[in-house]
Design an enzyme around this catalytic site. Structure first.
Site, short mmCIF file in Angstrom:
data_model
loop_
_atom_site.label_atom_id
_atom_site.label_comp_id
_atom_site.label_asym_id
_atom_site.label_seq_id
_atom_site.Cartn_x
_atom_site.Cartn_y
_atom_site.Cartn_z
N HIS A 34 0.81 -1.23 0.00
CA HIS A 34 0.00 0.00 0.00
C HIS A 34 0.84 1.28 0.00
CE1 HIS A 34 -4.25 1.44 0.83
NE2 HIS A 34 -4.44 0.30 0.17
N HIS A 77 -5.87 -4.24 -11.01
CA HIS A 77 -6.33 -3.83 -9.68
C HIS A 77 -7.85 -3.72 -9.73
CE1 HIS A 77 -7.07 -0.46 -6.69
NE2 HIS A 77 -6.30 -1.25 -5.96
#
Length: 381
Positions: free
Chosen positions: A185, A284
């Protein structure tokens, strides 16, 4: 086949749907969203609608060029996501008009099913191990988790050891046949990346995702030289020009988002660019059913496809899930760890419009968390 109407619907848990109607009666759906910025993207779609209403829905590439370049100011997540949802809807309409799935218009299928991965969750190595076993019992052969909680730019030995122990527990629970993806992240500094990734190599994760924030992408070559773990990037890159800066820099997997990176048109081009570098595609998609349907169409037509993300179990949202706005949820059956190639025209899904309109009467206001260090300074979420 003129476009007559474009609507957006802000629906729980954190999604934005787009409905495009034509004079022939054909309807296309898209998912233009920046998580936490749904209202902003909806405004961008409304601005772009001024150009689109009355135009021919079949000239997809021309619309893409005008919408991405005709406003003088270009790029960025909001504009690219607005274009992405519009592009998805245009492809949906074209596929329905020709009575074929979109992948047939992208060169035809190169695979019969799409390998999926699921998220595992847990605050301890033991909880992660249990979650791994549950995922495998559901049929998944690949999982992903974030071993990094709140991290200082140079964190403690205890924090580093906990991350490594978490990965070790997942590997032990899943065995050698399970593929394990790691999502950081963007929480690592370059120094933390160089320190932590080599300690994880013995557990052979399939990739390490977003070890750095995108503005530090210039350091990816250095990170890649220091580890054998394949690096994955791309959820915060929005065009082929953004990806041009990371391809050839040691990246092994690209992760464009079909709802952020210009839609089906642009992600198919990004996939082809990546193939020229020997780089794999893993879109994604911690989003809704339309974004996943668009991803599957590109996956099926892309020779370098690797794995597909989906939002169930991601922990980012509460309320309606991936199946709740679909007329036929079985199209996303993942019981074998794969989704079979959809055969219906366009995006291959039917959206329950009544449910969407009802849900949009109570629009969400989802926002991501804001994290701070012990001294109250800002921390990457």
């Amino acid at each position: 086949m003129k476009i007559t109407k474009i609507e957006t619907f802000q629906v729980p848990p954190r999604w934005l749907f787009l409905r495009m109607e034509t004079e022939s009666g054909l309807v296309g759906w898209g998912e233009p969203i920046v998580e936490g910025r749904a209202e902003t993207v909806a405004a961008a779609v409304a601005e772009m609608s001024d150009y689109l209403i009355g135009e021919d829905a079949s000239t997809i590439e021309d619309h893409w060029q005008v919408l991405t370049k005709g406003g003088f100011y270009r790029g960025g997540p909001v504009l690219s996501s607005a274009v992405a949802g519009i592009d998805q809807a245009l492809w949906d309409i074209k596929g329905k008009a020709l009575d074929v799935p979109i992948y047939e218009l992208l060169g035809g299928p190169v695979r019969e099913k799409v390998r999926m991965y699921t998220w595992i969750q847990g605050a301890s190595p033991e909880e992660l191990a249990n979650s791994t076993r549950e995922a495998m019992a559901e049929g998944f052969t690949a999982v992903k988790f974030c071993p990094a909680g709140k991290l200082a730019p140079l964190d403690t030995a205890a924090s580093i050891r906990k991350m490594v122990k978490s990965l070790a527990a997942v590997r032990e629970a899943g065995g050698e046949e399970l593929d394990i993806a790691l999502d950081f992240h963007g929480r690592f500094s370059p120094a933390m990346s160089r320190r932590v990734l080599p300690l994880m190599e013995e557990y052979l994760p399939i990739f390490a995702e977003e070890v750095l924030v995108p503005e530090l992408s210039g350091d990816l070559s250095l990170i890649a030289q220091g580890t054998s773990i394949p690096l994955a990037v791309g959820e915060r890159l929005y065009s082929r020009w953004d990806f041009k800066t990371v391809l050839g820099k040691g990246v092994s997997v690209v992760q464009p988002d079909l709802s952020h990176a210009g839609g089906i048109s642009e992600v198919r081009r990004i996939a082809a660019m990546a193939e020229a570098y020997g780089v794999q595609l893993a879109p994604h998609c911690p989003l809704g059913p339309i974004a996943l349907a668009a991803s599957l169409q590109v996956d099926i037509a892309s020779p370098n496809f690797l794995l597909q993300e989906q939002s169930r179990g991601s922990g980012y949202q509460e309320g309606p899930d991936l199946f709740d706005y679909l007329e036929e949820p079985e199209v996303f059956n993942m019981g074998t760890g794969y989704i079979a190639r959809p055969v219906a025209p366009g995006l291959g899904i039917g959206i329950d419009e009544e449910k969407v309109r009802h849900a949009a009467l109570n629009p969400h206001r989802w926002r991501n968390s804001i994290w701070r260090q012990n001294d109250n300074s800002f921390l990457e979420w």
